[in-house]
Design a protein around this motif. Structure first.
Motif, PDB file in Angstrom:
ATOM      1  N   SER A   1      -5.294   5.054  -6.523  1.00 14.48           N
ATOM      2  CA  SER A   1      -4.323   4.180  -5.864  1.00 14.48           C
ATOM      3  C   SER A   1      -4.895   3.579  -4.586  1.00 14.48           C
ATOM      4  CB  SER A   1      -3.037   4.962  -5.543  1.00 14.48           C
ATOM      5  OG  SER A   1      -2.450   5.454  -6.725  1.00 14.48           O
ATOM      6  N   ILE A   2      -5.568   4.394  -3.806  1.00 14.13           N
ATOM      7  CA  ILE A   2      -6.198   3.905  -2.570  1.00 14.13           C
ATOM      8  C   ILE A   2      -7.276   2.875  -2.911  1.00 14.13           C
ATOM      9  CG2 ILE A   2      -7.712   4.568  -0.648  1.00 14.13           C
ATOM     10  CD1 ILE A   2      -6.140   7.256  -0.584  1.00 14.13           C
TER      11      ILE A   2
ATOM     12  N   PRO B   1       0.788  -1.235   0.000  1.00 11.24           N
ATOM     13  CA  PRO B   1       0.000   0.000   0.000  1.00 11.24           C
ATOM     14  C   PRO B   1       0.825   1.292   0.000  1.00 11.24           C
ATOM     15  CG  PRO B   1      -1.028  -1.592   1.432  1.00 11.24           C
ATOM     16  CD  PRO B   1       0.282  -2.195   0.990  1.00 11.24           C
ATOM     17  N   TRP B   2       1.837   1.368   0.838  1.00 14.00           N
ATOM     18  CA  TRP B   2       2.643   2.601   0.906  1.00 14.00           C
ATOM     19  C   TRP B   2       3.314   2.872  -0.437  1.00 14.00           C
ATOM     20  CZ3 TRP B   2       3.196   7.072   3.004  1.00 14.00           C
ATOM     21  CH2 TRP B   2       4.387   7.779   2.878  1.00 14.00           C
TER      22      TRP B   2
ATOM     23  N   ILE C   1       0.419   3.883  -3.127  1.00 12.55           N
ATOM     24  CA  ILE C   1      -0.246   5.172  -2.879  1.00 12.55           C
ATOM     25  C   ILE C   1       0.761   6.318  -2.848  1.00 12.55           C
ATOM     26  CG2 ILE C   1      -1.641   6.486  -1.229  1.00 12.55           C
ATOM     27  CD1 ILE C   1      -2.814   3.660  -0.381  1.00 12.55           C
TER      28      ILE C   1
ATOM     29  N   MET D   1      -4.152   9.728  -6.355  1.00 12.93           N
ATOM     30  CA  MET D   1      -4.150   9.160  -5.010  1.00 12.93           C
ATOM     31  C   MET D   1      -5.420   8.340  -4.750  1.00 12.93           C
ATOM     32  SD  MET D   1      -3.518  10.940  -1.302  1.00 12.93           S
ATOM     33  CE  MET D   1      -5.157  11.616  -1.105  1.00 12.93           C
TER      34      MET D   1
END
Length: 171
Positions: free
Chosen positions: A148-149, A73-74, A77, A145
């Protein structure tokens, strides 16, 4: 002949047919959810840009290689968002495309190294921003963003259905 097999994918690890199908189907479901939700959010906000073009490459990492550090995730995103922000700054600062394009990609890569969020499709995000002459910083947050989330959330939900752990937690 085997000596040259790696030139034609011979170095790729074998993947079971069930895993191939699970990855492809997951990417389809995940992208459909992301695109539908992002389009709806864009229509609510009156925003035409609701899709980032490199989402397919991000989906490949997230659904086919969920154990990769570049699919966490990091990385997804922050890498995509940072690269969009860098690309937008470069569009404002540099008028010459022959300088702006490689500068945006290289600064995005450098920034991802510093923030420990390497995500290869994110370098493409910076190029897309420069090539599209995106001037609004809003683009970095929606669609980049948000998409991506949504992709990460779709993968997390899909992991619950398939039993494939995501995100990966370091041991």
């Amino acid at each position: 002949m085997q000596r040259y097999a790696f030139y034609f994918g011979g170095d790729q690890p074998p993947v079971a047919m069930l895993e191939r199908a699970r990855s492809g189907f997951g990417a389809f479901i995940g992208l459909m959810l992301v695109l539908t939700t992002a389009k709806y959010l864009g229509e609510l906000g009156g925003i035409d840009e609701w899709l980032m073009a490199s989402l397919g490459a991000s989906a490949l990492l997230v659904f086919a290689l969920p154990g990769s550090s570049m699919a966490q995730p990091w990385a997804v995103i922050a890498g995509n968002t940072l690269s969009a922000l860098i690309g937008i700054c470069i569009v404002h600062a540099v008028g010459e495309p022959l300088i702006a394009i490689p500068l945006a990609a290289s600064l995005s890569i450098l920034g991802m190294f510093f923030l420990r969020c390497l995500h290869p499709p994110a370098a493409a995000v910076s190029l897309i921003v420069v090539l599209g002459h995106v001037l609004h910083f809003r683009y970095a947050f929606f669609p980049v963003m948000v998409d991506s989330i949504l992709l990460v959330l779709a993968r997390a939900a899909y992991s619950n259905l398939t039993g494939k752990r995501y995100p990966n937690r370091p041991s």
